[in-house]
Design a protein around this motif. Structure first.
Motif, PDB file in Angstrom:
ATOM      1  N   THR A  31      44.530  45.658  32.384  1.00  0.00           N
ATOM      2  CA  THR A  31      44.583  45.916  33.983  1.00  0.00           C
ATOM      3  C   THR A  31      45.281  44.506  34.630  1.00  0.00           C
ATOM      4  N   THR A  32      45.353  44.987  36.375  1.00  0.00           N
ATOM      5  CA  THR A  32      46.306  43.423  36.963  1.00  0.00           C
ATOM      6  C   THR A  32      45.193  42.786  36.400  1.00  0.00           C
ATOM      7  N   ARG A  33      43.902  42.747  37.137  1.00  0.00           N
ATOM      8  CA  ARG A  33      42.629  41.306  36.776  1.00  0.00           C
ATOM      9  C   ARG A  33      42.824  41.327  35.367  1.00  0.00           C
ATOM     10  N   LEU A  34      42.957  41.802  34.066  1.00  0.00           N
ATOM     11  CA  LEU A  34      43.401  41.203  32.973  1.00  0.00           C
ATOM     12  C   LEU A  34      44.886  40.753  32.719  1.00  0.00           C
ATOM     13  N   PHE A  50      55.137  41.508  41.608  1.00  0.00           N
ATOM     14  CA  PHE A  50      55.050  42.972  40.759  1.00  0.00           C
ATOM     15  C   PHE A  50      54.172  43.880  41.805  1.00  0.00           C
ATOM     16  N   GLU A  51      55.065  45.340  42.335  1.00  0.00           N
ATOM     17  CA  GLU A  51      54.343  46.181  43.264  1.00  0.00           C
ATOM     18  C   GLU A  51      53.551  46.716  42.783  1.00  0.00           C
ATOM     19  N   SER A  52      53.406  46.865  40.918  1.00  0.00           N
ATOM     20  CA  SER A  52      52.218  47.866  40.913  1.00  0.00           C
ATOM     21  C   SER A  52      52.403  47.431  39.060  1.00  0.00           C
ATOM     22  N   LYS A  53      51.165  48.309  38.262  1.00  0.00           N
ATOM     23  CA  LYS A  53      50.645  47.991  36.706  1.00  0.00           C
ATOM     24  C   LYS A  53      51.846  48.504  35.924  1.00  0.00           C
TER      25      LYS A  53
END
Lengths: 205, 205
Positions: A31-34, A50-53
């Protein structure tokens, strides 16, 4: 005076962090959080770069490919013919920790590319590059008379398939597909096309 | 009178729903919520039959393998030697819509199995079954004199690698690896080991 930020360096750090998280958690769990936590930057900083994962994942894939590219070019620089072909094959199956990590990243992308057109198209462009190197090495070995004649495009497709398939098997069944076994299998396949093999034991396509 | 529930049937419906969701969303996006919605049952019913998402995924994988197993057994029943081997290879690369779906499920599992020991061990048991059929078919073809002599374990490992690698390529690069190309590549590889191929064009391992 405002703090000077080296954006390229920071982008690289974030992408490296993404790679480490993918290897540990799988592309699913990355995940982006991790990824932000792993990088030591905030989610806000991450979203600035970065725009997205998927955007982060693609950057990680491109970085991995660029590392492989450099290593492969260095390895092939002073090799020719059959030896260059064997070197290419040895370096693209996961014999070492580095290649094991690269393969894991690659396989993670495959499953995601199956359902995401944007990932698939980038991965195609990237993998076409390898396929062309392989094709070039095969044709050069044929020109030197060290590889049997025959359609080099078929040989390249077969070898690319074999390399990717064995790479999967090596990661999922490491006890059987250890370094010794992988080398034995690649050598066995290449021997079928080597002009150094006794004539009745080799083939052409 | 209490309603009579056919638990096997319901379990199968839930597992089929899981498969459809995986094919559409990827194994990553296949949440229990989406699987429940797809099946027409509630999340509560789903949790009665399956402990976790991985539990559902494994059931979907096992069901897919059982379908492949039956189809393969039926296909091989009246075939022998080289023809049986070719039939095995044709059926295990994604030439048809059915095999394409199966391969997609399989690739989705690989990436997840890389980071989940429990999935990996089940997948190994399942894939060992195919590998053994392949090995048996190779040995039988050798005994009939239709396949060159040589180590059947090496031939099986090479073919299994080639089949899985080409399967990946067929799904990611369908324009190049279409049915015609896949057949051509498999035929080219098998010709290297066929005793029907002129002697100077075949090999052994």
């Amino acid at each position: 005076m405002p703090k000077i930020v080296d954006h390229d360096q920071r982008r690289q750090q974030l992408s490296d962090a993404a790679w480490r998280v993918i290897l540990r958690e799988g592309v699913d769990g990355a995940t982006t959080r991790l990824i932000a936590r792993e990088s030591g930057y905030s989610a806000g900083v991450l979203s600035h770069y970065f725009e997205s994962k998927d955007d982060i994942l693609l950057e990680a894939l491109r970085n991995a490919h660029s590392v492989i590219k450099e290593r492969l070019n260095a390895l092939l620089e002073h090799k020719t013919g059959f030896e260059a072909l064997r070197t290419f094959c040895y370096d693209t199956v996961p014999l070492q920790a580095e290649q094991i990590r690269e393969t894991q990243l690659e396989i993670s992308f495959w499953s995601r590319a199956l359902v995401k057109e944007s990932l698939r198209s980038v991965q195609l462009t990237e993998s076409a590059y390898w396929h062309n190197i392989l094709l070039g090495v095969i044709i050069a070995a044929q020109e030197l008379g060290e590889l049997v004649e025959g359609d080099p495009f078929i040989m390249a497709d077969i070898l690319a398939g074999l390399i990717d398939g064995l790479s999967v098997h090596a990661l999922l069944i490491p006890d059987h597909y250890d370094e010794k076994r992988l080398i034995k299998l690649i050598d066995a396949q290449l021997a079928l096309w080597s002009t150094a093999t006794p004539k009745d034991q080799r083939g052409s396509v």
